[in-house]
Design a protein around this motif. Structure first.
Motif, PDB file in Angstrom:
ATOM      1  N   ALA A 262       1.196  -1.039  -0.206  1.00  0.00           N
ATOM      2  CA  ALA A 262      -0.117   0.084  -0.364  1.00  0.00           C
ATOM      3  C   ALA A 262       0.769   1.501   0.347  1.00  0.00           C
ATOM      4  O   ALA A 262       0.381   2.014  -0.532  1.00  0.00           O
ATOM      5  CB  ALA A 262      -1.110   0.152   1.321  1.00  0.00           C
ATOM      6  N   ALA A 263       2.016   1.007   1.104  1.00  0.00           N
ATOM      7  CA  ALA A 263       2.878   2.076   1.011  1.00  0.00           C
ATOM      8  C   ALA A 263       3.822   1.653   0.752  1.00  0.00           C
ATOM      9  O   ALA A 263       4.958   1.482   1.420  1.00  0.00           O
ATOM     10  CB  ALA A 263       2.727   2.613   1.975  1.00  0.00           C
ATOM     11  N   PRO A 264       4.467   1.581  -1.413  1.00  0.00           N
ATOM     12  CA  PRO A 264       5.997   0.667  -1.007  1.00  0.00           C
ATOM     13  C   PRO A 264       7.333   2.104  -1.071  1.00  0.00           C
ATOM     14  O   PRO A 264       7.306   3.280  -1.406  1.00  0.00           O
ATOM     15  CB  PRO A 264       5.614   1.439  -2.877  1.00  0.00           C
ATOM     16  CG  PRO A 264       4.913   1.849  -2.923  1.00  0.00           C
ATOM     17  CD  PRO A 264       3.804   2.537  -1.941  1.00  0.00           C
ATOM     18  N   ASP A 265       8.269   1.012  -1.473  1.00  0.00           N
ATOM     19  CA  ASP A 265       9.299   1.524  -0.691  1.00  0.00           C
ATOM     20  C   ASP A 265      10.122   2.955  -1.833  1.00  0.00           C
ATOM     21  O   ASP A 265      10.157   4.478  -1.543  1.00  0.00           O
ATOM     22  CB  ASP A 265      10.845   0.794  -1.471  1.00  0.00           C
ATOM     23  CG  ASP A 265      11.083   0.517  -2.879  1.00  0.00           C
ATOM     24  OD1 ASP A 265       9.884   0.631  -3.417  1.00  0.00           O
ATOM     25  OD2 ASP A 265      11.826  -0.348  -2.600  1.00  0.00           O
ATOM     26  N   GLY A 266       8.915   2.898  -3.576  1.00  0.00           N
ATOM     27  CA  GLY A 266       9.439   4.504  -3.910  1.00  0.00           C
ATOM     28  C   GLY A 266       8.796   5.832  -2.794  1.00  0.00           C
ATOM     29  O   GLY A 266       8.899   6.530  -4.008  1.00  0.00           O
ATOM     30  N   LEU A 267       7.989   5.680  -2.478  1.00  0.00           N
ATOM     31  CA  LEU A 267       7.004   6.718  -1.554  1.00  0.00           C
ATOM     32  C   LEU A 267       8.282   7.078  -0.572  1.00  0.00           C
ATOM     33  O   LEU A 267       8.378   8.802  -0.612  1.00  0.00           O
ATOM     34  CB  LEU A 267       6.131   6.476  -0.726  1.00  0.00           C
ATOM     35  CG  LEU A 267       5.014   6.099  -1.862  1.00  0.00           C
ATOM     36  CD1 LEU A 267       3.542   6.006  -0.552  1.00  0.00           C
ATOM     37  CD2 LEU A 267       4.675   7.646  -2.716  1.00  0.00           C
ATOM     38  N   ARG A 268       9.167   6.159   0.303  1.00  0.00           N
ATOM     39  CA  ARG A 268      10.252   6.410   0.838  1.00  0.00           C
ATOM     40  C   ARG A 268      11.245   7.474  -0.166  1.00  0.00           C
ATOM     41  O   ARG A 268      12.392   8.042   0.440  1.00  0.00           O
ATOM     42  CB  ARG A 268      11.056   5.428   1.020  1.00  0.00           C
ATOM     43  CG  ARG A 268      12.267   5.310   2.801  1.00  0.00           C
ATOM     44  CD  ARG A 268      11.473   6.615   3.964  1.00  0.00           C
ATOM     45  NE  ARG A 268      10.891   5.507   5.081  1.00  0.00           N
ATOM     46  CZ  ARG A 268       9.795   6.162   5.784  1.00  0.00           C
ATOM     47  NH1 ARG A 268       9.457   7.595   6.034  1.00  0.00           N
ATOM     48  NH2 ARG A 268       9.125   5.793   6.705  1.00  0.00           N
ATOM     49  N   GLN A 269      11.682   6.587  -0.920  1.00  0.00           N
ATOM     50  CA  GLN A 269      13.251   6.905  -1.969  1.00  0.00           C
ATOM     51  C   GLN A 269      12.419   8.701  -2.309  1.00  0.00           C
ATOM     52  O   GLN A 269      13.188   9.567  -2.664  1.00  0.00           O
ATOM     53  CB  GLN A 269      12.647   6.034  -2.890  1.00  0.00           C
ATOM     54  CG  GLN A 269      13.912   4.685  -2.703  1.00  0.00           C
ATOM     55  CD  GLN A 269      13.717   4.115  -3.968  1.00  0.00           C
ATOM     56  OE1 GLN A 269      12.924   4.399  -5.561  1.00  0.00           O
ATOM     57  NE2 GLN A 269      14.208   2.645  -3.818  1.00  0.00           N
ATOM     58  N   LEU A 270      11.273   8.929  -2.738  1.00  0.00           N
ATOM     59  CA  LEU A 270      11.123  10.638  -2.990  1.00  0.00           C
ATOM     60  C   LEU A 270      11.166  11.151  -2.324  1.00  0.00           C
ATOM     61  O   LEU A 270      11.424  12.202  -2.256  1.00  0.00           O
ATOM     62  CB  LEU A 270       9.376   9.935  -3.237  1.00  0.00           C
ATOM     63  CG  LEU A 270       9.009  11.391  -3.680  1.00  0.00           C
ATOM     64  CD1 LEU A 270       9.165  12.484  -4.670  1.00  0.00           C
ATOM     65  CD2 LEU A 270       6.792  11.399  -4.157  1.00  0.00           C
ATOM     66  N   GLN A 271      10.580  10.999  -1.027  1.00  0.00           N
ATOM     67  CA  GLN A 271      10.448  11.561   0.958  1.00  0.00           C
ATOM     68  C   GLN A 271      12.309  12.233   1.147  1.00  0.00           C
ATOM     69  O   GLN A 271      12.509  12.381   1.554  1.00  0.00           O
ATOM     70  CB  GLN A 271       9.763  10.317   1.928  1.00  0.00           C
ATOM     71  CG  GLN A 271       9.681  11.706   2.793  1.00  0.00           C
ATOM     72  CD  GLN A 271      10.030  11.098   4.332  1.00  0.00           C
ATOM     73  OE1 GLN A 271      10.284  10.145   4.823  1.00  0.00           O
ATOM     74  NE2 GLN A 271       8.637  11.261   5.371  1.00  0.00           N
ATOM     75  N   SER A 272      12.638  11.129   0.592  1.00  0.00           N
ATOM     76  CA  SER A 272      13.965  11.123   1.019  1.00  0.00           C
ATOM     77  C   SER A 272      15.169  12.303   0.351  1.00  0.00           C
ATOM     78  O   SER A 272      15.579  13.063   1.039  1.00  0.00           O
ATOM     79  CB  SER A 272      15.094   9.414   0.948  1.00  0.00           C
ATOM     80  OG  SER A 272      15.310   9.535  -0.166  1.00  0.00           O
TER      81      SER A 272
END
Length: 299
Positions: free
Chosen positions: A199-209
């Motif tokens: 539901a919340a993939p690692d791409g969101l964390r990469q974008l956020q960083s």
């Protein structure tokens, strides 16, 4: 875009299908600013890591290893498909009619490209093929009035030199396998990956960083909303739209206006339950366009 590609757009409920067919050649110089913008973040990261100037002179040390121009042809084609994914997302109407934005592309998280540039800058003989980048090919977001992320779009982008029915079936359903004398698809293609996405993939964390590093004030509300979505306990769910972009050169016997995936309803193999957008981009002479374009970046 309108002069280059003929648009046929169908949206039925939570399913959208966009067919873009080349109707005239395009000058690579028209695409260059967008592609340079898409690759700039990764270029800064990779060049900094390798000790390269961001814009080295032709005779400068390591000038032969500039990203992304130095990458081998297969890697270039993969990147082209991913940047094209972003370009059509920002230019065309998708299912849900959202205002999608791409604050930054995620190319800096291509670990093998970083390693390749680092080694090539020190040894010009270190040319080789690259391993693909793990995680989402592409992330776009829609922001609310307060700047928070109210929906995100996760994309899978694939380029094939010739887009045939068989090539697309392999992409979507996996390679053929034979088990106990029975030949069948492995069912480990794009549909398999999309259906099992978090539901919340690692791409969101990469974008956020990247946003935290590049513009923490301008995207403060977006960063905070992503924090709430990425916590392990009781996360705030951000609605998701799935995107699949298939691009490549037309098959020899292709009939104009024909599609490789259904245009009116989502394929039965798609079971993730989110709004789904399909884009098919049919080009002519696409390989030459890619090489001309990538050779020209930051030239």
């Amino acid at each position: 875009m309108a002069a280059w590609l003929k648009e046929t757009n169908k949206i039925s409920g939570d399913y959208g299908h966009l067919l873009l067919e080349q109707q005239a050649p395009i000058d690579p110089a028209q695409l260059r600013p967008y592609f340079e913008s898409a690759h700039l973040d990764a270029r800064e990261a990779f060049h900094g890591d390798a000790g390269l100037d961001l814009h080295p002179d032709a005779g400068a040390a390591g000038a032969h290893a500039q990203y992304p121009t130095c990458l081998p042809p297969t890697a270039r084609r993969g990147l082209f498909g991913e940047v094209l994914c972003g370009l059509v997302t920002e230019q065309y109407t998708f299912v849900g009619n959202m205002d999608w934005i791409i604050p930054v592309f995620l190319f800096r998280h291509h670990a093998d490209a970083r390693k390749y540039v680092f080694a090539l800058a020190r040894d010009p003989a270190r040319q080789r093929q690259l391993h693909g980048r793990h995680g989402n090919d592409f992330i776009a977001i829609c922001l609310g009035d307060d700047g928070s992320v109210v929906r995100f779009l996760a994309g899978e982008a694939k380029w094939r030199s010739t887009l045939t029915t068989g090539a697309v079936e392999t992409l979507m359903l996996g390679e053929w396998e034979t088990t106990n004398g029975v030949r069948a698809r492995s069912n480990r293609g794009i549909w398999f990956e999309v259906n099992r996405e978090l539901a919340a993939p690692d791409g969101l964390r990469q974008l956020q960083s990247i946003l935290k590093e590049r513009d923490p004030n301008g995207y403060a509300a977006a960063i905070l909303s992503l924090d709430k979505a990425l916590i392990l306990r009781d996360p705030v769910v951000i609605p998701r739209t799935d995107l699949v972009v298939l691009s490549g050169n037309k098959a020899a016997r292709r009939v104009a206006g024909s599609t490789l995936l259904p245009a009116d309803a989502a394929p039965a193999e798609y079971r993730a339950g989110n709004p789904l957008q399909i884009v098919e981009i049919i080009l002519e002479g696409g390989d030459a366009l890619i090489d001309q374009l990538y050779d020209s970046l930051w030239s």
